[in-house]
Design a protein around this motif. Structure first.
Motif, PDB file in Angstrom:
ATOM      1  N   PRO A  95       5.726  20.254  60.916  1.00  0.00           N
ATOM      2  CA  PRO A  95       6.567  20.944  61.895  1.00  0.00           C
ATOM      3  C   PRO A  95       8.033  20.957  61.474  1.00  0.00           C
ATOM      4  CG  PRO A  95       6.138  18.728  62.648  1.00  0.00           C
ATOM      5  CD  PRO A  95       5.278  18.937  61.415  1.00  0.00           C
ATOM      6  N   GLU A 114      15.238  13.880  69.544  1.00  0.00           N
ATOM      7  CA  GLU A 114      14.831  15.174  68.992  1.00  0.00           C
ATOM      8  C   GLU A 114      15.040  15.133  67.482  1.00  0.00           C
ATOM      9  OE1 GLU A 114      16.708  18.489  70.911  1.00  0.00           O
ATOM     10  OE2 GLU A 114      15.184  18.492  72.506  1.00  0.00           O
ATOM     11  N   ALA A 133       0.589  22.343  69.709  1.00  0.00           N
ATOM     12  CA  ALA A 133       1.558  21.276  69.976  1.00  0.00           C
ATOM     13  C   ALA A 133       1.572  20.940  71.465  1.00  0.00           C
ATOM     14  CB  ALA A 133       2.945  21.702  69.527  1.00  0.00           C
ATOM     15  N   ASP A 190       4.688  16.577  67.247  1.00  0.00           N
ATOM     16  CA  ASP A 190       5.135  17.777  66.543  1.00  0.00           C
ATOM     17  C   ASP A 190       5.461  18.864  67.557  1.00  0.00           C
ATOM     18  OD1 ASP A 190       4.223  16.225  64.459  1.00  0.00           O
ATOM     19  OD2 ASP A 190       2.797  17.709  63.688  1.00  0.00           O
ATOM     20  N   GLN A 191       6.423  19.690  67.216  1.00  0.00           N
ATOM     21  CA  GLN A 191       6.788  20.813  68.070  1.00  0.00           C
ATOM     22  C   GLN A 191       6.810  22.106  67.250  1.00  0.00           C
ATOM     23  OE1 GLN A 191       7.810  20.216  71.837  1.00  0.00           O
ATOM     24  NE2 GLN A 191       6.206  18.956  70.934  1.00  0.00           N
ATOM     25  N   GLY A 192       6.579  23.226  67.919  1.00  0.00           N
ATOM     26  CA  GLY A 192       6.667  24.511  67.259  1.00  0.00           C
ATOM     27  C   GLY A 192       5.518  24.847  66.334  1.00  0.00           C
ATOM     28  N   SER A 235       0.249  14.416  67.414  1.00  0.00           N
ATOM     29  CA  SER A 235       0.962  13.455  68.252  1.00  0.00           C
ATOM     30  C   SER A 235       0.311  12.089  68.113  1.00  0.00           C
ATOM     31  CB  SER A 235       0.933  13.884  69.725  1.00  0.00           C
ATOM     32  OG  SER A 235       1.638  12.961  70.534  1.00  0.00           O
ATOM     33  N   THR A 288       2.982  20.327  75.034  1.00  0.00           N
ATOM     34  CA  THR A 288       4.107  20.854  75.797  1.00  0.00           C
ATOM     35  C   THR A 288       4.833  19.704  76.488  1.00  0.00           C
ATOM     36  OG1 THR A 288       2.830  21.140  77.829  1.00  0.00           O
ATOM     37  CG2 THR A 288       2.802  22.968  76.233  1.00  0.00           C
ATOM     38  N   ASN A 289       6.037  19.990  76.995  1.00  0.00           N
ATOM     39  CA  ASN A 289       6.775  18.979  77.746  1.00  0.00           C
ATOM     40  C   ASN A 289       5.982  18.502  78.955  1.00  0.00           C
ATOM     41  OD1 ASN A 289       9.003  18.984  76.027  1.00  0.00           O
ATOM     42  ND2 ASN A 289      10.063  20.579  77.197  1.00  0.00           N
ATOM     43  N   THR A 323      10.338  20.776  63.809  1.00  0.00           N
ATOM     44  CA  THR A 323      10.957  19.880  64.783  1.00  0.00           C
ATOM     45  C   THR A 323       9.912  18.986  65.426  1.00  0.00           C
ATOM     46  OG1 THR A 323      10.736  21.477  66.595  1.00  0.00           O
ATOM     47  CG2 THR A 323      12.783  21.543  65.316  1.00  0.00           C
ATOM     48  N   ALA A 324      10.385  17.929  66.062  1.00  0.00           N
ATOM     49  CA  ALA A 324       9.500  17.006  66.772  1.00  0.00           C
ATOM     50  C   ALA A 324      10.286  16.353  67.898  1.00  0.00           C
ATOM     51  CB  ALA A 324       8.948  15.948  65.820  1.00  0.00           C
ATOM     52  N   VAL A 325       9.563  15.719  68.801  1.00  0.00           N
ATOM     53  CA  VAL A 325      10.189  15.010  69.908  1.00  0.00           C
ATOM     54  C   VAL A 325       9.559  13.636  70.029  1.00  0.00           C
ATOM     55  CG1 VAL A 325       8.584  15.907  71.657  1.00  0.00           C
ATOM     56  CG2 VAL A 325      10.894  15.199  72.336  1.00  0.00           C
TER      57      VAL A 325
END
Length: 267
Positions: free
Chosen positions: A218, A206, A249, A243-245, A147, A251-252, A220-222
Motif C-alpha cells: 500500500p 498515519e 482494505a 493497509d489503506q488504499g 491488517s 474501512t475506518n 499508505t497505512a493507519v
C-alpha cells in the motif's frame, strides 16, 4: 497535523525508546521475540492529529467480560492474559485468522533482533500480497496480510499517553518499511479511551510507505493503539495496523468496530 515520529537509527537498528518490556528482554537474550516493548517517551507533538482514533460507544456486553464469547455475534475472540486484553475480530469466512495467544509476530533489524513484537494476534487476509514494505519479519508478520492486530507492552517507564503514541508510531515505522526503507509516520496526540472497562488512552499514526516493492504494497497505512496501566504499574498496549488504499482494505468504520470490542481479560 501530527508530529513525524523521530526514531533514530543506531547501528542498523531502530532506537525505540524502550523501557524494559519484552522486546528488550528478547534482544538481550538473543532469542526470537516473545512480546513487545513499552516506550519511555513520546515523539514531540501538539495540535490536531493526522487522524482521530475511532471513537463511539463501547460494544455491547458486560465490562471486563471474562468469558470467551465475542461481543459481536459470529466474530472470533482473541485474548492474551500477559497483556490483559481481550478483543474480537470477524470470522474466518471474512478472511480473519487468530493465532495461539503466545505466538509472536515481529519485525527485526539487520541483526535479527526485534524492533517490535506482539502476541495475542490476528491477521486479515494473510497471503494476499507476495511483497512487504519491510521483509525483516518473524512469525506471521509481513506475509501479505492487509491488517494485523495484537497486544504488547510490559514496561513501567514513561506515561501512558507517551506509550500509546509510541506504540502507534513504532508499529507504523516497523511494519511499513523499518530502518532500511523508512516510511513517513505522523502520530496524533493521545486521547482518553474509556470503553468496556478499560480506562486508558488511544493514539493514531498515519503512514506513507516509501518502499513499494510491488503494487500490492500500500501507499499508505493507519495504526491505532490502546494503552492501559495495570495495578502493578506496568503498561500494556493493543495495536491494529492496516493497509489503506488497496482492494479489501479495512474501512475506518470496520476498524472502529473491532476497537470497540477491546476489553480487559479477567482479573
Amino acid at each position: 497535523m501530527g508530529a513525524v515520529v523521530a526514531l533514530a537509527v543506531i547501528g542498523g537498528g531502530v532506537f525505540l525508546l524502550t523501557s524494559g518490556g519484552d522486546d528488550k528482554k528478547a534482544a538481550e537474550a538473543g532469542d526470537k521475540p516473545k512480546s513487545s516493548a513499552s516506550a519511555s517517551r513520546a515523539p514531540a507533538g501538539g495540535g490536531k492529529g493526522a487522524s482521530d482514533a475511532p471513537g463511539g460507544a463501547g460494544a455491547p456486553g458486560e465490562s471486563g467480560e471474562s468469558g470467551g464469547k465475542p461481543l459481536v455475534a459470529g466474530w472470533q475472540t482473541q485474548a492474551h492474559e500477559e497483556h490483559h486484553f481481550r478483543y474480537d475480530v470477524p470470522g474466518k469466512a471474512e478472511k480473519w485468522q487468530t493465532f495461539a495467544p503466545t505466538q509472536a509476530l515481529s519485525y527485526t533489524d539487520d541483526q535479527g533482533k526485534p524492533i517490535v513484537v506482539m502476541t495475542g494476534t490476528a491477521n486479515y487476509r494473510e497471503g494476499g500480497c507476495a511483497s512487504s514494505a519491510n521483509p525483516k519479519a518473524f512469525g506471521e508478520a509481513g506475509k501479505g496480510q492487509l491488517s494485523t492486530v495484537g497486544t504488547t507492552g510490559g514496561g513501567k517507564e514513561g506515561s501512558l499517553t507517551e506509550n500509546a503514541r509510541n506504540w502507534a508510531g513504532n508499529w507504523g515505522f516497523a511494519a511499513y518499511g523499518g530502518p532500511g526503507n523508512k516510511p513517513k509516520v505522523k502520530v496524533g496526540p493521545a486521547k482518553p479511551w474509556k470503553h468496556n472497562g478499560i480506562d486508558g488512552y488511544t493514539a493514531t499514526a498515519e503512514v506513507t510507505v516509501a518502499n513499494r516493492a510491488s503494487k500490492c504494497v500500500p501507499a499508505t497505512a493507519v495504526v491505532h493503539s490502546i494503552a492501559q496501566k495495570l495495578p502493578d504499574g506496568t503498561m500494556h498496549g493493543w495495536v491494529i495496523y492496516a493497509d489503506q488504499g488497496v482492494p479489501n482494505a479495512l474501512t475506518n468504520d470496520q476498524i472502529a468496530k473491532i476497537m470497540n470490542t477491546v476489553r480487559p481479560t479477567a482479573p
